[in-house]
Design a protein around this motif. Structure first.
Motif, PDB file in Angstrom:
ATOM      1  N   PHE A 516       0.860  -1.232  -0.002  1.00 45.04           N
ATOM      2  CA  PHE A 516       0.182  -0.132  -0.161  1.00 45.04           C
ATOM      3  C   PHE A 516       0.792   1.276   0.020  1.00 45.04           C
ATOM      4  O   PHE A 516       0.813   2.357  -0.681  1.00 45.04           O
ATOM      5  CB  PHE A 516      -0.946   0.142   1.390  1.00 45.04           C
ATOM      6  CG  PHE A 516      -1.695   1.324   1.409  1.00 45.04           C
ATOM      7  CD1 PHE A 516      -2.942   1.299   0.903  1.00 45.04           C
ATOM      8  CD2 PHE A 516      -1.197   2.282   1.857  1.00 45.04           C
ATOM      9  CE1 PHE A 516      -3.852   2.338   0.968  1.00 45.04           C
ATOM     10  CE2 PHE A 516      -2.071   3.447   2.300  1.00 45.04           C
ATOM     11  CZ  PHE A 516      -3.358   3.471   1.718  1.00 45.04           C
ATOM     12  N   TYR A 520       1.036   4.127  -3.013  1.00 41.00           N
ATOM     13  CA  TYR A 520       0.771   5.443  -2.717  1.00 41.00           C
ATOM     14  C   TYR A 520       1.918   6.446  -3.103  1.00 41.00           C
ATOM     15  O   TYR A 520       1.442   7.599  -3.545  1.00 41.00           O
ATOM     16  CB  TYR A 520       0.448   5.455  -1.011  1.00 41.00           C
ATOM     17  CG  TYR A 520      -0.019   6.897  -0.541  1.00 41.00           C
ATOM     18  CD1 TYR A 520      -1.495   7.175  -0.589  1.00 41.00           C
ATOM     19  CD2 TYR A 520       0.906   7.864  -0.411  1.00 41.00           C
ATOM     20  CE1 TYR A 520      -1.863   8.474  -0.246  1.00 41.00           C
ATOM     21  CE2 TYR A 520       0.473   9.189  -0.189  1.00 41.00           C
ATOM     22  CZ  TYR A 520      -0.940   9.276   0.071  1.00 41.00           C
ATOM     23  OH  TYR A 520      -1.279  10.724   0.658  1.00 41.00           O
ATOM     24  N   ALA A 650      -4.658   2.170  -2.112  1.00 41.15           N
ATOM     25  CA  ALA A 650      -3.432   3.200  -2.020  1.00 41.15           C
ATOM     26  C   ALA A 650      -3.753   4.229  -3.264  1.00 41.15           C
ATOM     27  O   ALA A 650      -3.488   5.328  -2.820  1.00 41.15           O
ATOM     28  CB  ALA A 650      -2.056   2.427  -2.409  1.00 41.15           C
ATOM     29  N   SER A 677       2.739  10.710   2.833  1.00 45.36           N
ATOM     30  CA  SER A 677       3.364   9.674   2.263  1.00 45.36           C
ATOM     31  C   SER A 677       4.576   9.521   2.967  1.00 45.36           C
ATOM     32  O   SER A 677       4.942   8.236   3.332  1.00 45.36           O
ATOM     33  CB  SER A 677       3.982  10.204   0.815  1.00 45.36           C
ATOM     34  OG  SER A 677       4.781   9.068   0.275  1.00 45.36           O
TER      35      SER A 677
END
Length: 696
Positions: A516, A520, A650, A677
């Motif tokens: 994920f 992302y 994500a 992030s």
């Protein structure tokens, strides 16, 4: 599928029975510990120490026998060396052939030894996993941490054998020397790029690769696909797969993967301009790009379920939906409708057939070609990621045909609609639906280790080394205890996401979270590039497209380096943690702290983040397939689907973050998205450290 204890008993080399891991004894010990702790007869510390001593004893037994057998093989090679030296003075074709066969006999015996070692290595992993599951301890962490690098520990010898590689080298060199090129002054050392082509050596090298976690570019690339397979597949099952295999159908699946990735990224350079032309803010591009991912969350499930019954029909449906979605996307400009634009992208997401593509490779491609097909799947994705933005920079034009506008924002939609129409026609003409009868009529059979080794050499089988057996009637005696899944349940795929979630251990959850995180970070970089580069650097569509295309083109070269070199020098868990740290560093370097924000800073930090995430994806999915339950290797809710859902979520969250950050102003988009992030990245590193020793 039968329980591992029964597989171990059936596949044992008979004359070596006393030297295998006593899996049955260790399972009884685990049950006894559970009973003693339940009634308060023993404390937990005693259980940990006693079980560790038992493991040490079992490993010592295995390793000492391994060393003894290596000595026997070395002695035989020494005797053959004398015969070889004698032949060098007086050539005799018959004696040369006999000597070559003697060396191959040593190779076949070495293959039996490797079979023995791998069975024990799997047994050790399974009993450690069983102990942790039964007691809720982190015993694997403790045991690996205290034994892995200790000078007196024999644990590493079960997984990495320097002596075996020496025997392989001796057999290979002597066989090469006995080839039909007598009188030549060129040795095997003068031609390292031309390895000896011999089925015995091929099988041995493949076995050594599996034991040492060694890999190559093709294997490393194939891991990105997370196309899971059973740990011990049978020849009868692979024969059924051979009957279902059709090269053109495989090619059509790879083409579907390529076109879908092109479709995903072809609009990224122009999405902000399209939003502005329809009266919305440039940051609404996050919603436009992310709507495809939102729909994919749902489409992945129904396509995975549909692939249980057919492969062609879901691919046809996917092509039609994608064709319609791209037409709607292109028409939104002339109809001046943002809703139609988003609806078009939602339709494209509903046509995501990546679950079908993965499933086809897993179910319909023979084992000997599956790694190549998996690598092809990943290569098609990487090529599509690079080609999408590259194509976008070719559409810088503006004209009308019958009141329909063709310009840089609508042409990606029209181009992809045409591409899917051509693909649909090709699919209808050329795809061959695999026979379900072949899949269901797999004939079970039992084989022993001796037969397997001979068959592996005769057929040039290079992977996997081990073989499982499948009985007509499942045995549910003492081989199955309360803490082990019923054999009748092991072979059944999970039937819901809740059931799949219950099978996820802490290590699996951490690996999914890492997946994920990396998706992302990549989506923030890719989807936000148009808005950020326009705001800070006033880049045109062409500049954005070239930047994104260059990022996509790094995928294959990076995997060549990692797969061929880095993964052979370091353990996968080490590469995993190092890659996470590099993603974190790339994210930190991307923040707009120094004014003015420069192109070298943005491009350099973006390259570090993207390349590190690509490296991370390979080792992450490899470790995920290793720690995930075998029940997640098949059915609708399989490991591939879970990783796809994690990655898709994500992307949805990242695209949503870009849009929400836009409400604070375009100047805030960069730092707000990077802050999120960074938080996710740091938390994933912490989670990795807590489960590091279980990734063995």
């Amino acid at each position: 599928m039968v329980a591992f204890g029964k597989k171990l008993k059936q596949n044992q080399i008979q004359e070596w029975q006393g030297y295998y891991i006593n899996y049955k004894l260790m399972k009884k010990k685990v049950n006894r510990y559970a009973q003693q702790i339940e009634v308060g007869a023993q404390n937990r510390l005693y259980v940990l120490v006693d079980f560790a001593k038992l493991l040490d004893s079992q490993i010592e037994k295995i390793v000492l026998f391994l060393l003894e057998q290596q000595g026997i093989l070395a002695s035989r090679l020494s005797n053959l060396r004398e015969h070889h030296d004698a032949l060098s003075h007086q050539l005799d074709g018959l004696k040369v052939s006999e000597l070559k066969e003697s060396y191959r006999a040593v190779g076949r015996d070495l293959l039996r030894l490797l079979f023995f070692v791998e069975m024990n290595a799997i047994g050790l992993r399974k009993i450690l996993k069983k102990f942790d599951k039964r007691f809720g301890y982190k015993f694997t962490n403790y045991y690996v941490k205290t034994r892995a690098n200790h000078p007196y520990s024999l644990l590493q010898q079960v997984f990495k054998q320097v002596g075996i590689e020496a025997v392989v080298g001796a057999v290979s060199r002597n066989l090469a020397d006995l080839q039909d090129h007598h009188g030549s002054y060129i040795s095997i050392y003068d031609q390292p790029a031309s390895p000896l082509m011999d089925p015995v050596i091929d099988s041995i090298n493949a076995a050594v690769d599996r034991l040492t976690n060694s890999t190559n570019f093709l294997q490393f690339l194939g891991k990105h696909a997370l196309i899971m397979q059973e740990e011990l597949p049978t020849p009868s099952e692979d024969h059924a797969v051979d009957q279902r295999y059709h090269f053109i159908s495989l090619l059509l699946n790879l083409a579907n993967t390529f076109l879908y990735m092109v479709n995903t990224y072809i609009i990224v350079p122009t999405a902000d301009n399209y939003s502005l032309s329809l009266g919305a803010a440039a940051t609404v591009c996050g919603v436009v790009i992310g709507s495809m991912a939102v729909a994919q969350v749902f489409s992945s499930v129904y396509f995975s379920a549909w692939s249980n019954k057919s492969y062609m029909r879901p691919l046809v449906f996917s092509s039609i939906v994608l064709l319609v979605g791209n037409v709607l996307y292109a028409l939104a400009y002339d109809l001046d409708s943002l809703s139609l634009l988003i609806l078009g992208r939602l339709c494209c997401g509903l046509g995501s057939a990546r679950a079908v593509n993965r499933r086809y490779i897993s179910d319909c491609v023979p084992l000997k070609l599956r790694m190549q097909a998996s690598a092809g799947f990943v290569s098609a994705s990487a090529l599509g990621m690079a080609c999408g933005p590259a194509l976008a920079c070719l559409f810088e034009t503006n004209f009308k045909i019958y009141k329909i506008t063709f310009n840089e924002v609508t042409l990606p939609g029209w181009f992809m609609a045409l591409a899917w129409l051509v693909y649909l026609l090709w699919l209808w003409i050329s795809f061959r639906e695999p026979s379900r009868e072949a899949e269901e009529s797999t004939v079970p059979r039992e084989v022993n280790a001796e037969l397997f080794v001979n068959e592996a050499v005769e057929n040039g089988l290079t992977q996997p080394l081990l073989l499982n057996t499948k009985d007509k009637e499942e045995d549910q005696d003492q081989e199955c205890d309360g803490d082990e899944e019923d054999p009748n349940d092991i072979q059944k795929p999970v039937t819901s996401l809740i059931s799949a979630y219950r099978l996820l251990t802490r290590s699996v959850k951490v690996q999914l979270y890492i997946y994920f995180m990396l998706k992302y970070a990549m989506e923030v970089l890719l989807a936000g590039s148009g808005v950020i580069t326009t705001y800070y650097f006033v880049w045109s569509v062409r500049h954005v497209a070239i930047f994104l295309a260059c990022l996509g083109l790094t995928v294959l070269p990076v995997n060549v380096i990692v797969g061929s070199y880095i993964s052979n020098m370091f353990e996968e868990r080490q590469v995993l943690l190092a890659s996470e740290i590099m993603v974190c560093i790339g994210t930190l370097l991307s923040f707009n702290i120094v004014i003015p924000y420069s192109v070298p800073q943005y491009v350099g930090s973006g390259l570090i983040t993207f390349v590190s995430a690509e490296v991370l994806e390979g080792v992450n999915l490899s470790l995920l397939s290793r720690v995930m339950s075998s029940r997640l290797s098949q059915g609708t809710y399989n490991g591939g689907l879970l990783s796809t859902e994690a990655g898709t979520l994500a992307r949805v969250v990242a695209d949503g973050t870009i849009t929400l950050a836009g409400y604070l102003g375009e100047g805030m988009v960069l730092n707000v998205t990077l802050l999120t992030s960074l938080f996710i990245c740091i938390s994933s590193i912490i989670a990795t450290c807590f489960t590091y020793n279980s990734l063995y």
